[in-house]
Design a protein around this motif. Structure first.
Motif, mmCIF file in Angstrom:
data_model
loop_
_atom_site.group_PDB
_atom_site.id
_atom_site.type_symbol
_atom_site.label_atom_id
_atom_site.label_comp_id
_atom_site.label_asym_id
_atom_site.label_seq_id
_atom_site.Cartn_x
_atom_site.Cartn_y
_atom_site.Cartn_z
ATOM 1 N N THR A 13 0.830 -1.215 0.000
ATOM 2 C CA THR A 13 0.000 0.000 0.000
ATOM 3 C C THR A 13 0.855 1.250 0.000
ATOM 4 N N LEU A 14 1.915 1.238 0.796
ATOM 5 C CA LEU A 14 2.822 2.382 0.864
ATOM 6 C C LEU A 14 3.495 2.622 -0.469
ATOM 7 N N ALA A 15 3.921 1.516 -1.119
ATOM 8 C CA ALA A 15 4.599 1.643 -2.416
ATOM 9 C C ALA A 15 3.665 2.232 -3.454
ATOM 10 N N PHE A 16 2.401 1.756 -3.466
ATOM 11 C CA PHE A 16 1.425 2.274 -4.425
ATOM 12 C C PHE A 16 1.147 3.750 -4.196
ATOM 13 N N THR A 17 1.021 4.093 -2.880
ATOM 14 C CA THR A 17 0.766 5.493 -2.537
ATOM 15 C C THR A 17 1.936 6.372 -2.944
ATOM 16 N N SER A 18 3.148 5.884 -2.749
ATOM 17 C CA SER A 18 4.325 6.669 -3.100
ATOM 18 C C SER A 18 4.396 6.888 -4.593
ATOM 19 N N CYS A 19 4.075 5.838 -5.408
ATOM 20 C CA CYS A 19 4.109 5.980 -6.855
ATOM 21 C C CYS A 19 3.082 6.997 -7.316
ATOM 22 N N SER A 20 1.892 6.969 -6.681
ATOM 23 C CA SER A 20 0.851 7.915 -7.068
ATOM 24 C C SER A 20 1.259 9.338 -6.746
ATOM 25 N N ASP A 21 1.890 9.509 -5.586
ATOM 26 C CA ASP A 21 2.314 10.849 -5.195
ATOM 27 C C ASP A 21 3.401 11.380 -6.111
ATOM 28 N N ASP A 22 4.202 10.485 -6.704
ATOM 29 C CA ASP A 22 5.319 10.912 -7.546
ATOM 30 C C ASP A 22 4.932 11.060 -9.006
ATOM 31 N N ASP A 23 3.652 10.806 -9.366
ATOM 32 C CA ASP A 23 3.220 10.916 -10.755
ATOM 33 C C ASP A 23 3.123 12.390 -11.141
ATOM 34 N N ASP A 24 4.081 12.833 -11.985
ATOM 35 C CA ASP A 24 4.153 14.246 -12.354
ATOM 36 C C ASP A 24 3.522 14.529 -13.717
ATOM 37 N N THR A 25 2.724 13.584 -14.234
ATOM 38 C CA THR A 25 2.095 13.801 -15.527
ATOM 39 C C THR A 25 1.211 15.044 -15.466
ATOM 40 N N PRO A 26 1.477 16.046 -16.322
ATOM 41 C CA PRO A 26 0.699 17.289 -16.235
ATOM 42 C C PRO A 26 -0.741 17.064 -16.671
ATOM 43 N N SER A 27 -1.662 17.769 -16.063
ATOM 44 C CA SER A 27 -3.067 17.678 -16.465
ATOM 45 C C SER A 27 -3.276 18.488 -17.742
ATOM 46 N N THR A 28 -4.301 18.110 -18.514
ATOM 47 C CA THR A 28 -4.601 18.816 -19.760
ATOM 48 C C THR A 28 -6.027 19.338 -19.725
ATOM 49 N N SER A 29 -6.229 20.401 -20.481
ATOM 50 C CA SER A 29 -7.555 20.986 -20.673
ATOM 51 C C SER A 29 -7.781 21.148 -22.166
ATOM 52 N N SER A 30 -8.998 21.415 -22.546
ATOM 53 C CA SER A 30 -9.322 21.522 -23.969
ATOM 54 C C SER A 30 -9.254 22.962 -24.459
ATOM 55 N N LEU A 31 -8.589 23.138 -25.571
ATOM 56 C CA LEU A 31 -8.620 24.400 -26.314
ATOM 57 C C LEU A 31 -9.541 24.168 -27.506
ATOM 58 N N THR A 32 -10.580 24.966 -27.648
ATOM 59 C CA THR A 32 -11.584 24.732 -28.684
ATOM 60 C C THR A 32 -11.628 25.892 -29.666
ATOM 61 N N LEU A 33 -11.635 25.560 -30.958
ATOM 62 C CA LEU A 33 -11.658 26.562 -32.027
ATOM 63 C C LEU A 33 -13.044 26.657 -32.645
ATOM 64 N N ASP A 34 -13.492 27.875 -32.884
ATOM 65 C CA ASP A 34 -14.729 28.139 -33.615
ATOM 66 C C ASP A 34 -14.390 29.144 -34.713
ATOM 67 N N ILE A 35 -13.922 28.617 -35.838
ATOM 68 C CA ILE A 35 -13.396 29.452 -36.927
ATOM 69 C C ILE A 35 -14.005 28.988 -38.249
ATOM 70 N N SER A 36 -14.457 29.914 -39.043
ATOM 71 C CA SER A 36 -14.938 29.603 -40.390
ATOM 72 C C SER A 36 -14.204 30.491 -41.388
ATOM 73 N N GLY A 37 -14.210 30.077 -42.641
ATOM 74 C CA GLY A 37 -13.563 30.861 -43.687
ATOM 75 C C GLY A 37 -12.188 30.381 -44.067
ATOM 76 N N LEU A 38 -11.656 29.381 -43.350
ATOM 77 C CA LEU A 38 -10.361 28.821 -43.727
ATOM 78 C C LEU A 38 -10.536 27.909 -44.928
ATOM 79 N N GLU A 39 -9.489 27.753 -45.712
ATOM 80 C CA GLU A 39 -9.605 26.932 -46.909
ATOM 81 C C GLU A 39 -8.668 25.727 -46.861
ATOM 82 N N ASN A 40 -8.949 24.780 -47.712
ATOM 83 C CA ASN A 40 -8.136 23.578 -47.850
ATOM 84 C C ASN A 40 -6.744 23.968 -48.351
ATOM 85 N N LEU A 41 -5.705 23.572 -47.597
ATOM 86 C CA LEU A 41 -4.328 23.899 -47.973
ATOM 87 C C LEU A 41 -3.660 22.790 -48.773
ATOM 88 N N GLY A 42 -4.360 21.680 -48.998
ATOM 89 C CA GLY A 42 -3.741 20.554 -49.690
ATOM 90 C C GLY A 42 -2.885 19.733 -48.738
#
Length: 300
Positions: A13-42
């Motif tokens: 249990t201690l080992a599992f808890t220690s691994c969880s505490d050491d998990d430095d994976t950064p959290s992510t959030s969503s960036l959302t685009l609402d854009i019209s008028g762009l064209e196909n660039l190929g």
């Protein structure tokens, strides 16, 4: 034995808890685009989003646009802390594949975050958006029909030159804002629905980039020192020259540089149909084009 098993379980249990505490994976959030008028660039180019932090730009990912203008992706997982600290959003046009981790000069949209959103537009492609000609919508222009690169005066409606001869001597015909790096202007004659380039340029008071190398011009020099083209020799897009430009539409577009497309880009600040009875050697005033700005929003 029971105490030994309990001890092993506690260590696990201690080992599992220690691994969880050491998990430095950064959290992510969503960036959302609402854009019209762009064209196909190929296939050779992609759009890439960037958030701007105090210590520089951070990519939010690339996407493509289909022929109907739909984005291949509108939501992008982005480091939560970086997204929260971002001051601006930038959309650039990048080569595909792209070996440069920095944004290209061809930045098409930009805007500052205000709370959790940013209004973005294409006004950033001009050098000084606060001047009287700081937006593409403030552009104006004139052109004449003439063929100064040959000695034949029977085909004067086969050439278009962006100059104003209303006064005694020729003057600049296009009033356009100065473009930022990564962009050029391009003139077009849309003949029977098919656009044919007159050449690219950055300064309307000088000849365009292909003045000396145009395959369509005549053999009597390169023409006046302004953007333009004589359609006298050869052919393009199924149109054989010389051909009358009466009934055609003359367009000024803004193009990414480098540009992999033979068609006009989305941004077209000026356009003007040529009347069937238009006079040659007479200045024709251009009207507003179909698209002078691309805009949208970004949310975090």
């Amino acid at each position: 034995m029971k105490k030994l098993l309990l001890g092993v379980a506690a260590l696990a249990t201690l080992a599992f808890t220690s691994c969880s505490d050491d998990d430095d994976t950064p959290s992510t959030s969503s960036l959302t685009l609402d854009i019209s008028g762009l064209e196909n660039l190929g296939d050779e180019y992609r759009y890439e989003g960037w958030i701007i932090l105090d210590d520089g730009p951070v990519s939010t990912g690339t996407f493509s646009v289909d022929d109907s203008g739909a984005l291949s992706q509108i939501s992008f997982p982005t480091n939560t802390a970086q997204l929260a600290a971002a001051t601006n959003f930038v959309l650039s046009i990048e080569p595909n594949p792209d070996n440069d981790p920095a944004p290209a000069a061809t930045k098409i949209l930009m805007g500052a975050f205000n709370g959790n959103s940013a209004s973005v537009n294409s006004d950033n492609i001009v050098v000084d958006a606060t001047s009287s000609l700081g937006t593409l919508g403030a552009s104006s222009g004139k052109f004449i029909l003439a063929t100064p690169t040959d000695m034949d005066d029977t085909n004067e409606d086969s050439g278009v030159w962006f100059l104003d001869n209303s006064s005694v001597s020729a003057a600049v015909g296009l009033q356009l804002p100065t473009l930022s790096a990564g962009w050029k202007y391009e003139g077009w004659a849309v003949i029977n629905g098919t656009p044919v380039s007159t050449g690219t340029f950055t300064d309307a008071s000088m000849a365009d980039d292909n003045a000396a190398t145009s395959p369509f011009k005549g053999t009597d020099g390169n023409g006046p020192g302004y953007p333009g083209e004589d359609y006298l020799n050869g052919s393009a897009a199924g149109v054989t020259f010389p051909t009358s430009l009466k009934g055609a539409t003359i367009v000024i577009s803004v193009e990414p540089s480098p540009d992999n497309s033979t068609a006009p880009f989305t941004l077209k600040p000026l356009a003007q149909p040529v009347a069937a009875d238009a006079d040659v050697h007479t200045a024709i005033t251009m009207g507003a084009g179909p698209v002078a700005i691309i805009s949208g929003s970004v949310s975090r």
